[in-house]
Design a protein around this motif. Structure first.
Motif, PDB file in Angstrom:
ATOM      1  N   ILE A  71       0.822  -1.216   0.000  1.00 40.26           N
ATOM      2  CA  ILE A  71       0.000   0.000   0.000  1.00 40.26           C
ATOM      3  C   ILE A  71       0.854   1.264   0.000  1.00 40.26           C
ATOM      4  N   ASP A  72       2.191   1.104  -0.036  1.00 43.22           N
ATOM      5  CA  ASP A  72       3.061   2.280   0.031  1.00 43.22           C
ATOM      6  C   ASP A  72       3.237   2.984  -1.309  1.00 43.22           C
ATOM      7  N   GLY A  73       2.876   2.324  -2.403  1.00 45.65           N
ATOM      8  CA  GLY A  73       2.973   2.961  -3.717  1.00 45.65           C
ATOM      9  C   GLY A  73       4.370   3.011  -4.295  1.00 45.65           C
ATOM     10  N   LEU A  74       5.341   2.347  -3.671  1.00 48.69           N
ATOM     11  CA  LEU A  74       6.714   2.413  -4.167  1.00 48.69           C
ATOM     12  C   LEU A  74       6.842   1.792  -5.556  1.00 48.69           C
ATOM     13  N   ASP A  75       6.038   0.752  -5.833  1.00 47.36           N
ATOM     14  CA  ASP A  75       6.121   0.126  -7.155  1.00 47.36           C
ATOM     15  C   ASP A  75       5.709   1.091  -8.268  1.00 47.36           C
ATOM     16  N   HIS A  76       4.941   2.119  -7.927  1.00 48.30           N
ATOM     17  CA  HIS A  76       4.535   3.116  -8.925  1.00 48.30           C
ATOM     18  C   HIS A  76       5.712   3.977  -9.392  1.00 48.30           C
ATOM     19  N   LYS A  77       6.806   3.943  -8.653  1.00 50.50           N
ATOM     20  CA  LYS A  77       7.975   4.737  -9.038  1.00 50.50           C
ATOM     21  C   LYS A  77       8.723   4.128 -10.223  1.00 50.50           C
ATOM     22  N   VAL A  78       8.526   2.826 -10.480  1.00 52.30           N
ATOM     23  CA  VAL A  78       9.305   2.176 -11.527  1.00 52.30           C
ATOM     24  C   VAL A  78       8.482   1.448 -12.581  1.00 52.30           C
ATOM     25  N   VAL A  79       7.309   0.930 -12.230  1.00 49.33           N
ATOM     26  CA  VAL A  79       6.515   0.198 -13.224  1.00 49.33           C
ATOM     27  C   VAL A  79       5.943   1.201 -14.224  1.00 49.33           C
ATOM     28  N   SER A  80       6.390   1.101 -15.466  1.00 47.78           N
ATOM     29  CA  SER A  80       6.125   2.152 -16.454  1.00 47.78           C
ATOM     30  C   SER A  80       4.777   2.022 -17.155  1.00 47.78           C
ATOM     31  N   ASP A  81       4.162   0.855 -17.107  1.00 46.45           N
ATOM     32  CA  ASP A  81       2.864   0.662 -17.763  1.00 46.45           C
ATOM     33  C   ASP A  81       1.784   0.550 -16.693  1.00 46.45           C
ATOM     34  N   PRO A  82       1.010   1.621 -16.463  1.00 43.22           N
ATOM     35  CA  PRO A  82       0.001   1.584 -15.391  1.00 43.22           C
ATOM     36  C   PRO A  82      -1.088   0.553 -15.616  1.00 43.22           C
ATOM     37  N   ARG A  83      -1.260   0.091 -16.858  1.00 42.22           N
ATOM     38  CA  ARG A  83      -2.263  -0.932 -17.134  1.00 42.22           C
ATOM     39  C   ARG A  83      -1.870  -2.273 -16.518  1.00 42.22           C
ATOM     40  N   VAL A  94      -2.220   7.826  -2.172  1.00 44.61           N
ATOM     41  CA  VAL A  94      -3.386   8.480  -2.761  1.00 44.61           C
ATOM     42  C   VAL A  94      -4.225   9.035  -1.617  1.00 44.61           C
ATOM     43  N   LEU A  95      -4.858  10.175  -1.817  1.00 46.06           N
ATOM     44  CA  LEU A  95      -5.687  10.789  -0.782  1.00 46.06           C
ATOM     45  C   LEU A  95      -7.143  10.713  -1.214  1.00 46.06           C
ATOM     46  N   VAL A  96      -8.018  10.302  -0.294  1.00 51.83           N
ATOM     47  CA  VAL A  96      -9.426  10.136  -0.624  1.00 51.83           C
ATOM     48  C   VAL A  96     -10.299  10.837   0.420  1.00 51.83           C
ATOM     49  N   SER A  97     -11.553  11.005   0.037  1.00 51.66           N
ATOM     50  CA  SER A  97     -12.599  11.445   0.955  1.00 51.66           C
ATOM     51  C   SER A  97     -13.640  10.341   0.961  1.00 51.66           C
ATOM     52  N   GLU A  98     -13.585   9.481   1.977  1.00 53.21           N
ATOM     53  CA  GLU A  98     -14.492   8.337   2.039  1.00 53.21           C
ATOM     54  C   GLU A  98     -15.949   8.799   2.205  1.00 53.21           C
ATOM     55  N   PRO A  99     -16.917   8.151   1.562  1.00 50.66           N
ATOM     56  CA  PRO A  99     -16.784   6.970   0.713  1.00 50.66           C
ATOM     57  C   PRO A  99     -16.757   7.292  -0.777  1.00 50.66           C
ATOM     58  N   MET A 100     -16.364   8.493  -1.179  1.00 54.66           N
ATOM     59  CA  MET A 100     -16.332   8.848  -2.596  1.00 54.66           C
ATOM     60  C   MET A 100     -15.324   7.982  -3.347  1.00 54.66           C
ATOM     61  N   ASP A 101     -15.641   7.614  -4.580  1.00 52.35           N
ATOM     62  CA  ASP A 101     -14.754   6.776  -5.376  1.00 52.35           C
ATOM     63  C   ASP A 101     -13.631   7.572  -6.031  1.00 52.35           C
ATOM     64  N   GLU A 102     -13.867   8.853  -6.311  1.00 53.65           N
ATOM     65  CA  GLU A 102     -12.861   9.663  -6.991  1.00 53.65           C
ATOM     66  C   GLU A 102     -11.829  10.181  -6.002  1.00 53.65           C
ATOM     67  N   PRO A 103     -10.542  10.022  -6.306  1.00 48.86           N
ATOM     68  CA  PRO A 103      -9.502  10.457  -5.361  1.00 48.86           C
ATOM     69  C   PRO A 103      -9.412  11.975  -5.238  1.00 48.86           C
ATOM     70  N   LEU A 104      -9.006  12.405  -4.069  1.00 53.45           N
ATOM     71  CA  LEU A 104      -8.762  13.822  -3.814  1.00 53.45           C
ATOM     72  C   LEU A 104      -7.390  14.231  -4.333  1.00 53.45           C
ATOM     73  N   GLY A 107      -0.777  10.586  -5.708  1.00 46.83           N
ATOM     74  CA  GLY A 107       0.678  10.671  -5.617  1.00 46.83           C
ATOM     75  C   GLY A 107       1.146  11.706  -4.608  1.00 46.83           C
ATOM     76  N   PRO A 108       2.249  11.422  -3.924  1.00 48.19           N
ATOM     77  CA  PRO A 108       2.778  12.315  -2.884  1.00 48.19           C
ATOM     78  C   PRO A 108       3.196  13.685  -3.389  1.00 48.19           C
ATOM     79  N   THR A 109       3.474  13.836  -4.687  1.00 52.52           N
ATOM     80  CA  THR A 109       3.899  15.142  -5.195  1.00 52.52           C
ATOM     81  C   THR A 109       2.724  16.065  -5.506  1.00 52.52           C
ATOM     82  N   ASP A 110       1.515  15.532  -5.497  1.00 50.38           N
ATOM     83  CA  ASP A 110       0.324  16.356  -5.731  1.00 50.38           C
ATOM     84  C   ASP A 110       0.261  17.447  -4.654  1.00 50.38           C
ATOM     85  N   PRO A 111      -0.002  18.714  -5.040  1.00 50.61           N
ATOM     86  CA  PRO A 111      -0.059  19.806  -4.041  1.00 50.61           C
ATOM     87  C   PRO A 111      -1.064  19.543  -2.918  1.00 50.61           C
TER      88      PRO A 111
END
Length: 338
Positions: A71-83, A94-104, A107-111
């Motif tokens: 759940i740390d998202g570290l694999d997202h730093k290198v796996v180049s094909d998100p599919r 990822v930041l969310v507002s439960e129970p909404m499905d769309e993320p707030l 990624g940690p670099t998001d403002p």
């Protein structure tokens, strides 16, 4: 209400990781996760060789899907094909507002995520302050308050997207929703890959030639069924683990067949390095040296020294030593007194 909450936590501390609990009191969740949230926002952790292995498989057209329990998202730093990247248990990055499905925020670099990290620093106390830095303590770098204060959508101010304004108003009625995107115990697994497309890892077992079971004891999580389903379907499995636990689990639940299945019993990074060497892919790993943690750099150095000779060995050792020196210096910021 406070008496009910204390009773729930005393019975099972995992109650703090349920939506029913978080909606009325988000503080235990955030206090338990403070160090991880800040560490992800500050880029505290790097990857292991095993984290990089799926992307090397992908580069060589051998990766069908990475279904990651992490759940740390570290694999997202290198796996180049998100599919080809699926995190069924969600992501702390990822930041969310439960129970909404769309993320707030994604990624940690998001403002918005960075604003959240600053709110966690200032609003959430460090309940692990009596432990060493490598065991959860975060206040040595990011001092927290003596008492925690809830983080609400309203605290994001002008950064809050318009579509979250209704949820913000609902929080004014005494309920809370802001948290990282890791799946709570009373919520369902994610159903989309990193590209936002529908993903069914269980169905994909039928479409692969080999299942690699890495870094899990198969202790009962839902996603474990990917490994269990492969056996009856005749799909070979390679288990990477120091212990017999995952093989024992597969033997009980998924028809372990020694003639078809394989157990690479040993340190995960060492097993991966052996495969990279035998597949003549070891050189590709050196493209990812800046991503590797200190422990993996040390393992890589020993492997190169024991398995390579001549100019190639000298070249690789020099690269590893340079990366190790840089990582030592970087870690000093996070573990100065460790």
């Amino acid at each position: 209400m406070a008496k009910w909450q204390r009773s729930e936590l005393k019975f099972d501390v995992r109650s703090a990781l349920t939506l029913s609990f978080l909606r009325v009191n988000p503080l235990p969740y955030h206090e338990m996760r403070r160090g991880m949230i800040i560490g992800l926002g500050e880029g505290q952790w790097k990857l292991t060789i095993a984290h990089v292995f799926p992307e090397i498989l992908n580069r060589n057209k051998k990766l069908h899907l990475l279904a990651s329990q992490n759940i740390d998202g570290l694999d997202h730093k290198v796996v180049s094909d998100p599919r080809k990247l699926y995190n069924p248990h969600g992501l702390m990055s990822v930041l969310v507002s439960e129970p909404m499905d769309e993320p707030l925020a994604i990624g940690p670099t998001d403002p918005i995520y960075q604003r959240y990290v600053e709110l966690v620093k200032s609003n959430i106390k460090d309940i692990y302050a009596d432990r060493p830095a490598r065991q959860g303590k975060s206040s040595h770098l990011w001092p927290g308050p003596s008492e925690s204060t809830p983080i609400t959508l309203e605290t994001f101010g002008d950064l809050l997207p318009e579509k979250f304004k209704e949820a913000c108003a609902q929080e004014g009625n005494g309920t809370y929703s802001v948290k990282p995107g890791s799946v709570l115990f009373d919520r369902t697994l994610w159903r989309t890959n990193a590209a936002g497309e529908p993903c069914d890892a269980f169905q994909e077992v039928r479409n692969c030639d080999l299942v690699l079971v890495m870094g899990t004891s198969l202790s009962g999580l839902s996603i474990d069924n990917v490994a269990h389903m492969a056996g009856p379907l005749g799909v070979p499995r390679i288990v990477f683990d120091m212990t017999e636990a995952p093989v024992a689990s597969l033997s009980r639940e998924g028809c372990w067949t020694p003639e078809r299945d394989c157990h690479l019993q040993g340190p995960l990074d060492v097993s991966v390095l052996g495969i990279l060497r035998d597949m003549q892919w070891l050189d590709q790993l050196f493209d990812y040296l800046p991503h590797l943690c200190l422990g993996s750099l040390n393992v890589l150095r020993l492997f190169v020294a024991d398995n390579l000779i001549g100019d190639v060995a000298m070249e690789y050792l020099a690269k590893v030593d340079s990366a190790t020196e840089q990582e030592h210096a970087r870690e000093q910021h996070f573990y100065e007194n460790d």
